[in-house]
Design an enzyme around this catalytic site. Structure first.
Site, mmCIF file in Angstrom:
data_model
loop_
_atom_site.group_PDB
_atom_site.id
_atom_site.type_symbol
_atom_site.label_atom_id
_atom_site.label_comp_id
_atom_site.label_asym_id
_atom_site.label_seq_id
_atom_site.Cartn_x
_atom_site.Cartn_y
_atom_site.Cartn_z
ATOM 1 N N LYS A 1 0.857 -1.182 0.000
ATOM 2 C CA LYS A 1 0.000 0.000 0.000
ATOM 3 C C LYS A 1 0.893 1.232 0.000
ATOM 4 O O LYS A 1 1.773 1.374 0.866
ATOM 5 C CB LYS A 1 -0.886 -0.010 1.260
ATOM 6 C CG LYS A 1 -1.654 1.277 1.547
ATOM 7 C CD LYS A 1 -2.857 1.402 0.643
ATOM 8 C CE LYS A 1 -3.737 2.591 1.065
ATOM 9 N NZ LYS A 1 -4.479 2.336 2.305
ATOM 10 N N VAL A 2 0.675 2.120 -0.953
ATOM 11 C CA VAL A 2 1.466 3.347 -1.059
ATOM 12 C C VAL A 2 0.544 4.526 -1.341
ATOM 13 O O VAL A 2 -0.648 4.355 -1.603
ATOM 14 C CB VAL A 2 2.527 3.251 -2.190
ATOM 15 C CG1 VAL A 2 3.493 2.114 -1.939
ATOM 16 C CG2 VAL A 2 1.852 3.122 -3.557
ATOM 17 N N SER A 3 1.104 5.711 -1.319
ATOM 18 C CA SER A 3 0.371 6.898 -1.725
ATOM 19 C C SER A 3 0.306 6.967 -3.247
ATOM 20 O O SER A 3 1.288 6.672 -3.930
ATOM 21 C CB SER A 3 1.079 8.160 -1.219
ATOM 22 O OG SER A 3 1.179 8.172 0.179
ATOM 23 N N THR B 1 0.097 11.617 -0.852
ATOM 24 C CA THR B 1 -0.898 12.371 -1.617
ATOM 25 C C THR B 1 -1.281 13.636 -0.875
ATOM 26 O O THR B 1 -1.499 14.685 -1.496
ATOM 27 C CB THR B 1 -2.144 11.504 -1.870
ATOM 28 O OG1 THR B 1 -1.735 10.296 -2.524
ATOM 29 C CG2 THR B 1 -3.147 12.233 -2.740
ATOM 30 N N ALA B 2 -1.378 13.550 0.438
ATOM 31 C CA ALA B 2 -1.752 14.718 1.236
ATOM 32 C C ALA B 2 -0.783 15.874 0.993
ATOM 33 O O ALA B 2 -1.198 17.023 0.764
ATOM 34 C CB ALA B 2 -1.778 14.354 2.718
ATOM 35 N N HIS C 1 -6.321 10.145 7.409
ATOM 36 C CA HIS C 1 -6.923 9.010 8.107
ATOM 37 C C HIS C 1 -8.038 9.462 9.052
ATOM 38 O O HIS C 1 -8.824 10.347 8.752
ATOM 39 C CB HIS C 1 -5.857 8.201 8.846
ATOM 40 C CG HIS C 1 -4.732 7.709 7.997
ATOM 41 N ND1 HIS C 1 -4.913 7.259 6.709
ATOM 42 C CD2 HIS C 1 -3.404 7.600 8.252
ATOM 43 C CE1 HIS C 1 -3.748 6.871 6.215
ATOM 44 N NE2 HIS C 1 -2.817 7.085 7.119
#
Length: 273
Positions: free
Chosen positions: A54-56, A108-109, A149
Site C-alpha cells: 500500500k502506497v500513496s 498524496t496529502a 486518516h
C-alpha cells in the site's frame, strides 16, 4: 510460496485485507504481513522491498518501473481528503510564513497541499510521523498540521480547527474524487491480474461479514474507539475499493498529470492501465 505484504494498521486497510491475511481467500498464497505508516511503505517500495504494498498515489511516478497498479484495494473517494489544521479558529486561510508538519514528502496529502498552496507556500515543512502531528500542533510546536486518516474525526479533540479541506478543494476544482492510497504488485514476482482477484475477493469477504474483521481491525487501531474505526471504514472503503473504474483512473491521472506539469513529480513512466 509466501508473499510479502505491507499495509498500514489503519482500519480501512485491515478491514480490506482481513480475509487475505488470514488465509480466507481461495487459491491465494500465504502472506507475510508488515504494518507500517504510508511514508515508510512509500520509501520501502522505492527499493522494491514488498511483493504487495500500500502506497500513496502521489508516489506512483517513482514506483511504476518496479510495480503495477492494482485496480482495487486502495483508498479513493469523496469527502475523505486531507485536512490542514491549526490552533487558531481565526487563522488566515493560507500557509504563508508558517511551519507545517506533514506525514511524508511523497504522500498524496502533501502533494495536494503543495498544489493548493502554490501561491502561498509555507515557510518550512517538517516530516513528522502521522500520530505526532496533531499533538505537535496543539502544543505549539508547529503552526499547522496536514492530517489524514481518522484525524478527520478526532482533530477537534485536540482543540484544533480545520483551515482547509484539501479533498473538498480538489473535488470542487476538478469534479473528481480524491485518490489517496494505492495497492501495487511487484513486477516479475506477482501477476497483477491474479493479485487483483485476491484483493477484490478479500474486499467482498469483508463486506459480506464485517463482524469477522472487527477483532483484527481493533487490534491494530488500539487508540481508536470502535465507533471511530467504523466511521473510518465507512468513509474510506467504498465502490472504488472494489474497482477503480474509469472515474477512479481519471482522478489518479488528473492528480499526477497536474503535479508533473507543476514540476512537483516526474511524469508517469508507464500508462496506469
Amino acid at each position: 510460496m509466501t508473499l510479502s505484504l505491507a499495509i498500514s494498521p489503519c482500519p480501512n486497510d485491515t478491514f480490506v485485507f482481513h480475509a487475505l491475511v488470514h488465509g480466507l481467500v481461495p487459491d491465494a498464497p500465504p502472506m507475510d504481513v508488515t504494518y507500517a505508516d504510508v511514508d515508510v511503505t512509500n520509501t520501502s517500495a522505492a527499493k522494491g522491498k514488498y511483493d504487495l504494498v500500500k502506497v500513496s498515489y502521489a508516489a506512483l511516478p517513482w514506483l511504476l518501473d518496479k510495480y503495477a497498479l492494482l485496480p482495487c484495494g486502495g483508498a479513493l473517494g469523496r469527502g475523505c481528503g486531507p485536512l490542514v489544521v491549526v490552533r487558531d479558529p481565526e487563522a488566515t486561510p493560507n500557509l504563508a510564513g508558517r511551519t507545517v508538519a506533514v506525514p511524508g514528502d511523497r504522500t498524496t496529502a502533501y502533494l495536494l497541499m503543495r498544489l493548493w498552496a502554490a501561491d502561498t507556500p509555507p515557510a518550512k515543512v517538517k516530516i513528522v510521523p502521522f500520530h505526532e502531528i496533531m499533538p505537535g500542533v496543539a502544543a505549539g510546536k508547529y503552526d499547522a498540521g496536514l492530517v489524514i486518516h481518522e484525524a478527520r474525526f478526532t482533530y477537534s479533540k485536540h482543540g484544533l480547527h480545520a483551515l482547509a479541506d484539501l479533498g473538498e478543494w480538489w473535488e470542487r476544482d476538478t469534479g473528481l474524487p480524491i485518490p489517496l492510497g494505492a495497492i501495487l504488485a511487484r513486477r516479475g514476482t506477482v501477476d497483477p491480474d491474479q493479485a487483483a482477484e485476491w484483493v477484490r475477493a478479500s474486499v467482498h469477504a469483508a463486506w459480506n461479514d464485517p463482524e469477522a474483521t472487527q477483532e483484527y481491525v481493533l487490534a491494530h487501531a488500539q487508540e481508536l474507539e470502535p465507533a471511530v474505526a467504523s466511521q473510518h471504514i465507512a468513509l474510506y472503503v467504498n465502490d472504488f475499493t472494489a474497482n477503480l473504474g474509469d472515474e477512479g483512473y481519471a482522478a489518479v491521472e488528473a492528480l499526477l498529470n497536474r503535479a508533473a506539469a507543476a514540476g512537483l513529480t516526474p511524469p508517469l513512466p508507464t500508462p496506469l492501465r
